[in-house]
Design a protein around this motif. Structure first.
Motif, mmCIF file in Angstrom:
data_model
loop_
_atom_site.group_PDB
_atom_site.id
_atom_site.type_symbol
_atom_site.label_atom_id
_atom_site.label_comp_id
_atom_site.label_asym_id
_atom_site.label_seq_id
_atom_site.Cartn_x
_atom_site.Cartn_y
_atom_site.Cartn_z
ATOM 1 N N TYR A 119 0.839 -1.205 0.000
ATOM 2 C CA TYR A 119 0.000 0.000 0.000
ATOM 3 C C TYR A 119 0.872 1.252 0.000
ATOM 4 C CZ TYR A 119 -3.353 3.495 1.633
ATOM 5 O OH TYR A 119 -4.126 4.613 1.760
ATOM 6 N N ASP A 120 1.855 1.302 0.903
ATOM 7 C CA ASP A 120 2.727 2.478 1.016
ATOM 8 C C ASP A 120 3.530 2.698 -0.268
ATOM 9 O OD1 ASP A 120 1.761 2.851 3.568
ATOM 10 O OD2 ASP A 120 3.527 1.987 4.564
ATOM 11 N N THR A 122 2.704 1.765 -3.307
ATOM 12 C CA THR A 122 1.767 2.212 -4.342
ATOM 13 C C THR A 122 1.446 3.681 -4.149
ATOM 14 O OG1 THR A 122 0.809 0.009 -4.465
ATOM 15 C CG2 THR A 122 -0.521 1.817 -5.366
ATOM 16 N N ARG A 123 1.230 4.098 -2.931
ATOM 17 C CA ARG A 123 0.936 5.517 -2.633
ATOM 18 C C ARG A 123 2.129 6.413 -2.958
ATOM 19 N NH1 ARG A 123 -4.231 7.365 -1.619
ATOM 20 N NH2 ARG A 123 -5.375 5.713 -0.632
ATOM 21 N N SER A 126 2.517 7.149 -6.668
ATOM 22 C CA SER A 126 1.479 7.980 -7.290
ATOM 23 C C SER A 126 1.797 9.449 -7.239
ATOM 24 C CB SER A 126 0.132 7.761 -6.581
ATOM 25 O OG SER A 126 -0.257 6.427 -6.705
#
Length: 126
Positions: A119-120, A122-123, A126
């Motif tokens: 998650y981290d 991917t964030r 972005s």
């Protein structure tokens, strides 16, 4: 004791908060093994690491769980005073559920940490 607005509107949510609170979880899990005196219970909870529970917080947690019918307080008329805490039948049922959730958390922590990293990352991309 008067019924609060939050109890009247959503009583099961309040009980869930008590059972799953930071100290409620540890109190219930510890009391599954055996009855404890206050100071013994405080030390046992402190063994989980991190900051230990204060006397005030443990007292409040025990009173809340006692009010909910999960914990039994047995004050013996001796000198010095002796008070033992144990689970009621209802408390044992709740504690077994909480312990199962705690065990699941321990068993699945690697997967949770992997999901967090993904998650981290991917964030961050972005």
């Amino acid at each position: 004791m008067a019924v609060s607005d939050s109890e009247a509107l959503c009583p099961y949510r309040l009980v869930l908060e008590h059972v799953t609170s930071r100290w409620g979880v540890l109190v219930l899990i510890e009391l599954l093994d055996r009855p404890y005196r206050f100071s013994e219970l405080r030390r046992a909870i402190g063994a989980y690491g991190g900051r230990g529970v204060s006397e005030k917080m443990l007292t409040q947690t025990l009173q809340t769980l006692e009010r909910d019918g999960l914990v039994h307080r047995d004050a013996k008329p001796v000198i010095p005073p002796r008070v033992d805490y144990s689970l009621t039948g209802l408390g044992r049922e709740a504690a077994e559920q909480v312990r199962a959730l705690s065990q699941w958390t321990r068993d699945r922590m690697d997967d949770v940490e992997k999901a967090r990293r993904t998650y981290d990352e991917t964030r961050a991309a972005s």
